[in-house]
Scaffold this active site. Structure first.
Site, PDB file in Angstrom:
ATOM      1  N   ARG A  60       0.839  -1.218   0.000  1.00 40.24           N
ATOM      2  CA  ARG A  60       0.000   0.000   0.000  1.00 40.24           C
ATOM      3  C   ARG A  60       0.867   1.259   0.000  1.00 40.24           C
ATOM      4  NH1 ARG A  60      -1.680   2.110   4.460  1.00 40.24           N
ATOM      5  NH2 ARG A  60      -2.129   0.176   5.576  1.00 40.24           N
ATOM      6  N   TYR A 113     -17.370  13.345 -16.404  1.00 38.71           N
ATOM      7  CA  TYR A 113     -17.844  11.964 -16.272  1.00 38.71           C
ATOM      8  C   TYR A 113     -18.828  11.915 -15.086  1.00 38.71           C
ATOM      9  CZ  TYR A 113     -17.865   7.212 -14.552  1.00 38.71           C
ATOM     10  OH  TYR A 113     -18.273   6.000 -14.071  1.00 38.71           O
ATOM     11  N   ASP A 188      -8.034  16.035 -16.481  1.00 39.79           N
ATOM     12  CA  ASP A 188      -8.351  14.626 -16.714  1.00 39.79           C
ATOM     13  C   ASP A 188      -8.072  14.359 -18.191  1.00 39.79           C
ATOM     14  OD1 ASP A 188      -9.614  12.211 -17.354  1.00 39.79           O
ATOM     15  OD2 ASP A 188     -11.061  12.425 -15.724  1.00 39.79           O
ATOM     16  N   LYS A 213      -9.260   2.904 -19.437  1.00 38.10           N
ATOM     17  CA  LYS A 213      -9.675   3.121 -20.824  1.00 38.10           C
ATOM     18  C   LYS A 213      -8.518   2.837 -21.786  1.00 38.10           C
ATOM     19  CE  LYS A 213     -13.467   4.166 -18.802  1.00 38.10           C
ATOM     20  NZ  LYS A 213     -13.235   4.725 -17.524  1.00 38.10           N
TER      21      LYS A 213
HETATM   22  N1  LCS Z   1     -12.528  10.255 -15.770  1.00 38.10           N
HETATM   23  C1  LCS Z   1     -13.139  10.034 -16.959  1.00 38.10           C
HETATM   24  C2  LCS Z   1     -13.018  11.041 -18.056  1.00 38.10           C
HETATM   25  C3  LCS Z   1     -13.876   8.870 -17.139  1.00 38.10           C
HETATM   26  O1  LCS Z   1     -14.460   8.672 -18.316  1.00 38.10           O
HETATM   27  C4  LCS Z   1     -13.996   7.943 -16.073  1.00 38.10           C
HETATM   28  C5  LCS Z   1     -14.797   6.691 -16.201  1.00 38.10           C
HETATM   29  C6  LCS Z   1     -13.345   8.214 -14.864  1.00 38.10           C
HETATM   30  C7  LCS Z   1     -12.620   9.380 -14.746  1.00 38.10           C
HETATM   31  C8  LCS Z   1     -13.382   7.250 -13.715  1.00 38.10           C
HETATM   32  O2  LCS Z   1     -12.545   6.190 -13.983  1.00 38.10           O
HETATM   33  P1  LCS Z   1     -12.708   4.700 -13.387  1.00 38.10           P
HETATM   34  O3  LCS Z   1     -12.822   4.836 -11.908  1.00 38.10           O
HETATM   35  O4  LCS Z   1     -13.933   4.127 -13.988  1.00 38.10           O
HETATM   36  O5  LCS Z   1     -11.449   4.040 -13.817  1.00 38.10           O
HETATM   37  N2  LCS Z   1     -15.652   6.676 -17.317  1.00 38.10           N
HETATM   38  C9  LCS Z   1     -16.523   5.733 -17.610  1.00 38.10           C
HETATM   39  C10 LCS Z   1     -17.422   5.803 -18.694  1.00 38.10           C
HETATM   40  O6  LCS Z   1     -17.562   6.760 -19.452  1.00 38.10           O
HETATM   41  N3  LCS Z   1     -18.130   4.690 -18.766  1.00 38.10           N
HETATM   42  O7  LCS Z   1     -17.831   3.833 -17.733  1.00 38.10           O
HETATM   43  C11 LCS Z   1     -16.776   4.463 -16.912  1.00 38.10           C
END
Ligand code: LCS
Length: 398
Positions: A60, A113, A188, A213
């Site tokens: 951690r 998001y 982001d 992603k």
């Molecule tokens: N930032 C952006 C721009 C995102 O699209 C997402 C997730 C996150 C942060 C959060 O990331 P995660 O914790 O899921 O790794 N976007 C998603 C979407 O558009 N569809 O499912 C998840």
């Protein structure tokens, strides 16, 4: 120019940072799947905790595979240091919780998001922190943007291109406002990835990723990453990640190291496909609206051209016949897959208003430009003509 001392970025994404293990000579680094590390003796253990001795303590708090990934993201973002977290949301939380205390505020665009919006609008308020969420129009105006900040503002935050509206915000403009206020700008960079956009070069202080992603690229892992100065990364690690504990698994980090090697070739193919599909959709008689920053008709095309190498592979569009026609499209596609997430090899289609952005109250969602009928397409790396044929044949049903 690429030289031996300063390799091109396509080389950096492929190669390791530390060379190969001195004795085992693995091409690919091993996975350090261990929760704890052995101390040489009691004094060494105490020294590791005090920071006076070198050595890992407990995963951690640090792990060689996680460190490799942190260094990898730093190297491709052009940052001094990088960090890993259990998810993109954990990376967003790390920023918000490190910099804000009750009574503070932060400024962000309201086009985010859905999970980030919910954290900012609901949970940060519960902690006594005020999110100042600006309309996309205010986000394009340096004076209105700066006027939203005050002495209690702790950071500025944008997603660009934004999920799912594909609004592109001027990173340099936001960086100037942040600098004038003396607070970090957090970008982001999930949609473009460092292959297409490097916010730190435009004045941002912290870059954040849902690595889930494009950095993973294969739809099999969840993870987040941060990159920036050593000072800011150390602060985020010590003030949040170490003790709140959203740690990425070393196995996940290893898969990220594997995925990132093909980032350049995947992103180029994603962009080639998206450009073709956006051109097809723009001309299609059943499509009433389309948002893709690479189209000359996109309101932010000029700024996208200035700050992105190419325009990414996310497309938003509306079909004639509104929500019902959109549902029919999503229910009948055969190659495109009805699923949230994005950046995978497979083309994914989904409906933000009822899925990824269902956390927005409808009025707030409309203010952010996320309409009821908007459909989001994450263009994959299949053959572009097959994706077009799938969309074309399905739209005949509408
Ligand atoms: N930032 C952006 C721009 C995102 O699209 C997402 C997730 C996150 C942060 C959060 O990331 P995660 O914790 O899921 O790794 N976007 C998603 C979407 O558009 N569809 O499912 C998840």
């Amino acid at each position: 120019m690429s030289t031996r001392n300063k390799p091109a970025r396509a080389t950096t994404v492929v190669h390791g940072i530390h060379g190969h293990h001195a004795t085992t000579l693995d091409l690919v680094p091993p996975i350090h799947l261990t929760s704890t590390f052995v101390f040489k003796n009691a004094d060494h253990g105490a020294g590791c905790f005090a920071g006076t001795d070198e050595g890992y303590i407990y995963t951690r708090l640090g792990n060689p595979t996680l460190d490799l990934l942190g260094e990898k993201i730093a190297s491709i973002e052009g940052a001094e240091a990088g960090l890993t977290a259990a998810s993109g949301m954990a990376a967003v939380a790390a920023v918000a919780m490190t910099f804000c205390r009750p009574g503070d505020n932060f400024v962000a665009c309201n086009s985010l998001y859905g999970g980030t919006f919910a954290m900012f609008n609901r949970h940060m308020r519960d902690f006594g922190v005020e999110p100042r969420l600006l309309s996309p129009a205010d986000c394009r105006d340096g004076e209105r943007l700066f006027a939203a900040t005050d002495a209690k503002t702790r950071f500025l935050f944008i997603e660009t291109p934004a999920n799912p509206t594909l609004d592109v915000f001027d990173i340099a403009l936001w960086a100037r406002a942040a600098k004038k206020r003396g607070v970090p700008l957090v970008v982001d960079n999930t949609f473009p990835t460092p292959w297409l956009s490097r916010p730190l070069e435009l004045g941002a202080d912290i870059v954040l990723h849902s690595g889930t992603k494009y950095l993973s690229g294969h739809g099999d892992i969840i993870g987040g990453m941060l990159a920036g100065s050593k000072e800011l990364m150390t602060r985020i690690k010590k003030d949040y990640l170490n003790n709140f504990g959203p740690t990425m698994s070393p196995f996940t980090a290893w898969l990220f190291l594997r995925g990132i090697k093909t980032l350049a070739v995947r992103m180029e193919k994603h962009c080639d496909n998206a450009e073709k599909i956006a051109a097809f959709l723009e001309k299609h008689p059943k499509v009433s609206k389309i948002w893709y920053p690479g189209l000359a008709s996109h309101p932010d095309h000029a700024i996208a051209k200035k700050q992105m190498a190419r325009f990414g592979a996310m497309i938003a569009f509306e079909v004639k016949g509104g929500v019902d026609a959109g549902k029919k499209l999503m229910d009948n596609v055969q190659l495109c897959t009805l699923a949230v997430s994005l950046g995978d090899c497979e083309t994914l289609i989904q409906h933000p208003a009822s899925m990824t952005h269902a956390s927005y109250p409808r009025e707030e969602r409309l203010k952010a430009g996320i309409t009821d009928g908007l459909i989001r397409l994450s263009v994959g790396i299949e053959d572009a003509d097959d994706i077009i044929a799938d969309l074309d044949e399905t739209m005949r049903l509408l």
